[in-house]
Design an enzyme around this catalytic site. Structure first.
Site, mmCIF file in Angstrom:
data_model
loop_
_atom_site.group_PDB
_atom_site.id
_atom_site.type_symbol
_atom_site.label_atom_id
_atom_site.label_comp_id
_atom_site.label_asym_id
_atom_site.label_seq_id
_atom_site.Cartn_x
_atom_site.Cartn_y
_atom_site.Cartn_z
ATOM 1 N N ARG A 51 -53.901 -2.132 71.465
ATOM 2 C CA ARG A 51 -54.215 -2.532 73.060
ATOM 3 C C ARG A 51 -53.419 -1.270 73.944
ATOM 4 O O ARG A 51 -54.035 -0.497 74.563
ATOM 5 C CB ARG A 51 -53.821 -3.944 73.417
ATOM 6 C CG ARG A 51 -54.469 -4.996 72.719
ATOM 7 C CD ARG A 51 -54.551 -6.194 73.351
ATOM 8 N NE ARG A 51 -53.373 -6.177 73.058
ATOM 9 C CZ ARG A 51 -52.695 -7.512 73.003
ATOM 10 N NH1 ARG A 51 -53.324 -8.398 74.245
ATOM 11 N NH2 ARG A 51 -51.182 -7.855 72.647
ATOM 12 N N LYS A 148 -51.015 -11.966 54.881
ATOM 13 C CA LYS A 148 -51.070 -13.174 54.930
ATOM 14 C C LYS A 148 -50.524 -13.541 56.422
ATOM 15 O O LYS A 148 -50.023 -12.775 56.982
ATOM 16 C CB LYS A 148 -49.343 -12.885 53.738
ATOM 17 C CG LYS A 148 -48.374 -13.372 54.200
ATOM 18 C CD LYS A 148 -47.315 -13.923 53.030
ATOM 19 C CE LYS A 148 -45.943 -14.613 54.275
ATOM 20 N NZ LYS A 148 -45.407 -14.961 53.316
ATOM 21 N N HIS A 178 -47.094 -9.224 48.500
ATOM 22 C CA HIS A 178 -46.914 -8.008 48.268
ATOM 23 C C HIS A 178 -46.396 -8.322 47.329
ATOM 24 O O HIS A 178 -45.485 -6.880 46.343
ATOM 25 C CB HIS A 178 -46.042 -7.055 49.445
ATOM 26 C CG HIS A 178 -45.097 -8.562 49.909
ATOM 27 N ND1 HIS A 178 -44.823 -9.341 51.036
ATOM 28 C CD2 HIS A 178 -43.668 -8.421 49.465
ATOM 29 C CE1 HIS A 178 -43.961 -9.981 51.350
ATOM 30 N NE2 HIS A 178 -43.016 -9.279 50.147
ATOM 31 N N LYS A 182 -44.766 -5.337 43.498
ATOM 32 C CA LYS A 182 -43.551 -4.838 43.156
ATOM 33 C C LYS A 182 -43.699 -4.788 41.646
ATOM 34 O O LYS A 182 -45.038 -5.038 40.893
ATOM 35 C CB LYS A 182 -42.426 -6.340 42.876
ATOM 36 C CG LYS A 182 -42.482 -6.469 44.646
ATOM 37 C CD LYS A 182 -41.519 -8.119 44.609
ATOM 38 C CE LYS A 182 -41.025 -8.450 46.235
ATOM 39 N NZ LYS A 182 -40.141 -7.297 46.541
ATOM 40 N N GLU A 216 -33.420 -17.357 49.254
ATOM 41 C CA GLU A 216 -32.804 -15.618 50.691
ATOM 42 C C GLU A 216 -32.037 -16.244 51.609
ATOM 43 O O GLU A 216 -31.316 -17.017 51.142
ATOM 44 C CB GLU A 216 -34.138 -15.826 51.757
ATOM 45 C CG GLU A 216 -35.810 -15.136 51.364
ATOM 46 C CD GLU A 216 -36.624 -15.383 52.104
ATOM 47 O OE1 GLU A 216 -36.555 -13.994 52.871
ATOM 48 O OE2 GLU A 216 -37.028 -16.384 52.226
ATOM 49 N N ASP A 235 -45.679 -21.228 53.831
ATOM 50 C CA ASP A 235 -44.890 -19.284 53.822
ATOM 51 C C ASP A 235 -44.341 -18.816 51.716
ATOM 52 O O ASP A 235 -45.105 -17.490 52.199
ATOM 53 C CB ASP A 235 -44.005 -19.499 54.532
ATOM 54 C CG ASP A 235 -43.265 -18.288 54.917
ATOM 55 O OD1 ASP A 235 -44.402 -17.687 55.291
ATOM 56 O OD2 ASP A 235 -41.977 -17.715 55.007
ATOM 57 N N HIS A 240 -46.866 -16.546 47.279
ATOM 58 C CA HIS A 240 -45.991 -15.543 46.605
ATOM 59 C C HIS A 240 -45.834 -16.089 45.027
ATOM 60 O O HIS A 240 -46.213 -16.011 43.550
ATOM 61 C CB HIS A 240 -44.570 -15.196 47.179
ATOM 62 C CG HIS A 240 -44.912 -14.533 48.317
ATOM 63 N ND1 HIS A 240 -46.093 -13.427 48.818
ATOM 64 C CD2 HIS A 240 -43.826 -14.654 49.516
ATOM 65 C CE1 HIS A 240 -45.955 -12.981 49.851
ATOM 66 N NE2 HIS A 240 -44.805 -13.462 50.080
ATOM 67 N N LYS A 331 -34.601 -20.834 52.080
ATOM 68 C CA LYS A 331 -34.119 -19.896 53.094
ATOM 69 C C LYS A 331 -32.487 -19.758 53.190
ATOM 70 O O LYS A 331 -31.805 -20.871 52.812
ATOM 71 C CB LYS A 331 -33.948 -19.438 54.064
ATOM 72 C CG LYS A 331 -35.345 -19.667 54.328
ATOM 73 C CD LYS A 331 -36.625 -18.756 55.746
ATOM 74 C CE LYS A 331 -37.956 -17.749 55.081
ATOM 75 N NZ LYS A 331 -38.198 -17.207 55.137
HETATM 76 P P1 NAP Z 1 -46.475 -7.929 65.613
HETATM 77 O O1 NAP Z 1 -45.357 -7.150 65.820
HETATM 78 O O2 NAP Z 1 -46.953 -9.070 66.734
HETATM 79 O O3 NAP Z 1 -48.027 -7.359 65.962
HETATM 80 C C1 NAP Z 1 -48.508 -7.084 66.150
HETATM 81 C C2 NAP Z 1 -49.832 -5.838 66.751
HETATM 82 O O4 NAP Z 1 -51.153 -6.442 67.301
HETATM 83 C C3 NAP Z 1 -48.990 -5.219 67.987
HETATM 84 O O5 NAP Z 1 -49.841 -3.198 67.117
HETATM 85 C C4 NAP Z 1 -50.053 -5.461 68.726
HETATM 86 O O6 NAP Z 1 -50.205 -3.847 69.661
HETATM 87 C C5 NAP Z 1 -51.853 -6.055 68.061
HETATM 88 N N1 NAP Z 1 -52.029 -6.539 68.778
HETATM 89 C C6 NAP Z 1 -52.434 -7.602 69.270
HETATM 90 N N2 NAP Z 1 -53.424 -8.367 70.022
HETATM 91 C C7 NAP Z 1 -54.399 -7.184 69.398
HETATM 92 C C8 NAP Z 1 -55.747 -6.913 70.468
HETATM 93 N N3 NAP Z 1 -56.604 -8.067 70.731
HETATM 94 N N4 NAP Z 1 -57.163 -5.494 69.983
HETATM 95 C C9 NAP Z 1 -55.417 -4.485 69.354
HETATM 96 N N5 NAP Z 1 -54.483 -5.117 68.544
HETATM 97 C C10 NAP Z 1 -53.656 -6.167 69.025
HETATM 98 O O7 NAP Z 1 -46.890 -8.587 64.051
HETATM 99 P P2 NAP Z 1 -46.575 -8.012 62.601
HETATM 100 O O8 NAP Z 1 -45.271 -8.317 62.552
HETATM 101 O O9 NAP Z 1 -46.238 -6.792 62.937
HETATM 102 O O10 NAP Z 1 -47.762 -8.776 61.974
HETATM 103 C C11 NAP Z 1 -48.924 -8.306 62.151
HETATM 104 C C12 NAP Z 1 -49.831 -9.860 60.501
HETATM 105 O O11 NAP Z 1 -49.006 -8.961 59.884
HETATM 106 C C13 NAP Z 1 -49.613 -10.749 61.230
HETATM 107 O O12 NAP Z 1 -50.544 -10.422 60.368
HETATM 108 C C14 NAP Z 1 -48.230 -11.170 60.110
HETATM 109 O O13 NAP Z 1 -48.565 -12.731 59.781
HETATM 110 C C15 NAP Z 1 -48.469 -10.094 59.193
HETATM 111 N N6 NAP Z 1 -46.986 -9.906 58.143
HETATM 112 C C16 NAP Z 1 -46.069 -9.336 58.806
HETATM 113 C C17 NAP Z 1 -44.833 -9.365 58.418
HETATM 114 C C18 NAP Z 1 -43.459 -9.156 58.614
HETATM 115 O O14 NAP Z 1 -42.979 -8.304 58.250
HETATM 116 N N7 NAP Z 1 -43.830 -8.509 59.981
HETATM 117 C C19 NAP Z 1 -44.878 -10.199 56.843
HETATM 118 C C20 NAP Z 1 -45.743 -10.075 56.293
HETATM 119 C C21 NAP Z 1 -47.727 -10.356 57.300
HETATM 120 P P3 NAP Z 1 -50.898 -4.381 71.488
HETATM 121 O O15 NAP Z 1 -49.760 -4.768 71.807
HETATM 122 O O16 NAP Z 1 -50.328 -2.731 71.859
HETATM 123 O O17 NAP Z 1 -52.769 -4.288 71.509
#
Ligand code: NAP
Length: 484
Positions: A51, A148, A178, A182, A216, A235, A240, A331
């Site tokens: 966004r 996930k 992921h 690996k 971890e 989780d 995994h 953890k």
């Molecule tokens: P995050 O840091 O909260 O990022 C969320 C993203 O979604 C931001 O780019 C946000 O940007 C965008 N967003 C939110 N609302 C939106 C909308 N209405 N339209 C378009 N874009 C929107 O989350 P994240 O950690 O990257 O995680 C993303 C996904 O990966 C989740 O499902 C999470 O469970 C999964 N995941 C994450 C990790 C990790 O290590 N981070 C690991 C495994 C899985 P704007 O606010 O600019 O819209």
């Protein structure tokens, strides 16, 4: 090591959530490394979408900073970074509204592979799928990648599968775990099915038991509120550890092809016996003078969510009847360590004196740190003094075996994203697999919730609660050390 990188076809990869944490820490650095390795053709484009309103240049600058922070200096040059950033574009798109979708439609090329990475909260998956369809953006051969968690129980996973399948065929949906990307996990298949040595022994006649550990050192930290809704079972185990279990226990597929592999994994999940309460240990880490306790991290003093779980499993099939599989993950444990360990049985008869000691072979597949495979074999202790047996490792650390380049084992995301572009689903979970895993997980969680079980407290920096050690002790076995 000779590089055998084969460039993929030109692609348009749209990262929804392109400004998020996962994109910054994993997806973009993985793409950069594939680019440096020559796998990304000149015509490849990566389009960030979220966004936030910003120019493509602003996003590229942000990506450049992320690469500097995350990719080690020895793996990047200023020229490579500049060339990579040149391939980036950015569009402000709202998953929940109409903003940006027509622009995205205009941006996509007709002759490039189309991939849409849903790196956003799962609650937005349905909206994204619907709009890609409604605006006529995704072709029938487009791929979507979903992260996930895929549901938090069977009902929500089914609902998500239903929603995605309204707009996309199963062959277009790439559910990422992921762990499957690996190198060592793929090597588990290479070791099992590429050698004649192991497969004849890979059954209850020769395998005493299997241990799968994902430990971890870190606590739940800043993710406390999110984690408290899920816990170690949802989780880690449901996805995994279940995937590691499947690859360890499955029958040989007829070929290394997505459905052949996934059919065999599914059979393992469906063959899992229900788990008795006495075969599960749940724990929560205590605090220390330097670090908060789990309930403090979760900001929920009454929390009954587990930050540690150990489970004894049985697979009810011909191959594994009588061989327990012990899984544990947690953890704030002693060390960061993930491994699959196959403990073979003792030889049926020892020709040596009792003094020689009895030994068993142990095959361990290390996922982290230091990915590699180690087989412990029994030899005579060198020197005079009669026949005394000792175990020595036949160790293959990838870093050592593959030379300097081996130390840069590709990150799981590198492999998986390139598989998406190549259209290879072998290392992605199929919808029925995810549902089967939840169908096994749900009754376990329901049972402890109904009983109102509280997790046992454990010391930070330990191997988890005492009861987890007892889970094996009572069977005359012991866990491998975590750390040391
Ligand atoms: P995050 O840091 O909260 O990022 C969320 C993203 O979604 C931001 O780019 C946000 O940007 C965008 N967003 C939110 N609302 C939106 C909308 N209405 N339209 C378009 N874009 C929107 O989350 P994240 O950690 O990257 O995680 C993303 C996904 O990966 C989740 O499902 C999470 O469970 C999964 N995941 C994450 C990790 C990790 O290590 N981070 C690991 C495994 C899985 P704007 O606010 O600019 O819209």
């Amino acid at each position: 090591m000779v590089s055998r990188v084969i460039p993929v076809d030109p692609f348009d990869l749209v990262i929804f959530g392109g400004t998020g944490d996962l994109a910054r820490r994993k997806i973009l650095p993985a793409l950069f490394r594939r680019f440096c390795d020559g796998q990304m053709p000149r015509e490849a484009r990566i389009i960030g979408a979220a966004r936030t309103r910003q120019s493509a240049g602003d996003w590229a600058a942000w990506v450049g900073e992320a690469l500097e922070e995350i990719v080690p200096e020895r793996l990047r040059t200023a020229e490579h970074v500049a060339e990579f950033l040149d391939r980036l574009d950015y569009l402000a798109v709202d998953a929940k509204g109409d903003d940006g979708w027509s622009d995205l439609c205009d941006t996509m090329r007709a002759d490039a592979v189309q991939a849409f990475y849903f790196s956003v909260a799962p609650s937005l998956f349905g909206d994204l799928a619907e709009r890609l369809h409604q605006f006529g953006i995704a072709r029938s051969d487009a791929r979507i990648v979903v992260e996930k968690p895929f549901g938090n129980d069977l009902a929500s996973a089914k609902a998500l599968n239903r929603t995605l399948s309204e707009y996309f065929d199963e062959t277009q949906i790439y559910r990422i775990d992921h762990y499957l990307g690996k190198e060592t996990v793929q090597n588990l298949m290479a070791v099992r099915f590429g050698n004649v040595l192991f497969e004849p022994l890979w059954n209850t006649q020769y395998v005493d038991h299997v241990q799968i550990t994902v430990a971890e050192e870190v606590g739940v930290g800043g993710r406390g509120a999110y984690y408290d809704q899920s816990g170690a079972m949802r989780d880690m185990v449901q996805n995994h550890l279940m995937q590691l279990l499947c690859l360890t226990a499955m029958e040989p597929p007829s070929k290394f092809d997505p459905d052949a592999v996934r059919d065999e994994k599914l059979k393992v999940i469906r063959a899992l016996d229900p788990v008795e309460a006495e075969d599960i240990v749940r724990g929560q880490y205590k605090g220390s003078k330097d670090a908060p306790s789990y309930v403090e991290d979760a900001e929920n003093p009454e929390s009954r969510t587990e930050s540690f779980i150990a489970i004894k499993l049985h697979i009810a099939n011909w191959r594994w009847n009588g061989t327990p599989f012990y899984l544990r993950t947690g953890k704030r444990l002693r060390a960061r360590k993930s491994e699959i360990v196959i403990h073979f049985k003792e030889p049926p008869h020892s020709i040596f004196d009792e003094d020689a000691g009895s030994r068993t072979n142990v095959l361990s597949i290390r996922l982290q740190p230091d990915e590699g495979i180690d087989l412990r074999v029994t030899i005579k202790e060198p020197g005079p003094g009669g026949m005394r047996l000792i175990d020595v490792p036949l160790d293959m650390s990838f870093a050592e075996a593959l030379g300097a380049e081996g130390t840069d084992v590709p990150d799981a995301y590198e492999r998986l994203i390139m598989d998406v572009i190549r259209g290879n689903q072998t290392l992605f979970m199929r919808g029925d697999e995810v549902e089967a895993a939840w169908a096994w997980t749900d009754p376990i969680i329901e049972a402890w919730t109904r009983r109102g079980d509280r997790p046992t407290q454990y010391e930070p920096g330990s191997s988890g609660p005492e009861e987890a050690l007892m889970l094996l002790h009572r069977d005359g076995r012991r866990w491998r050390e975590i750390g040391g």
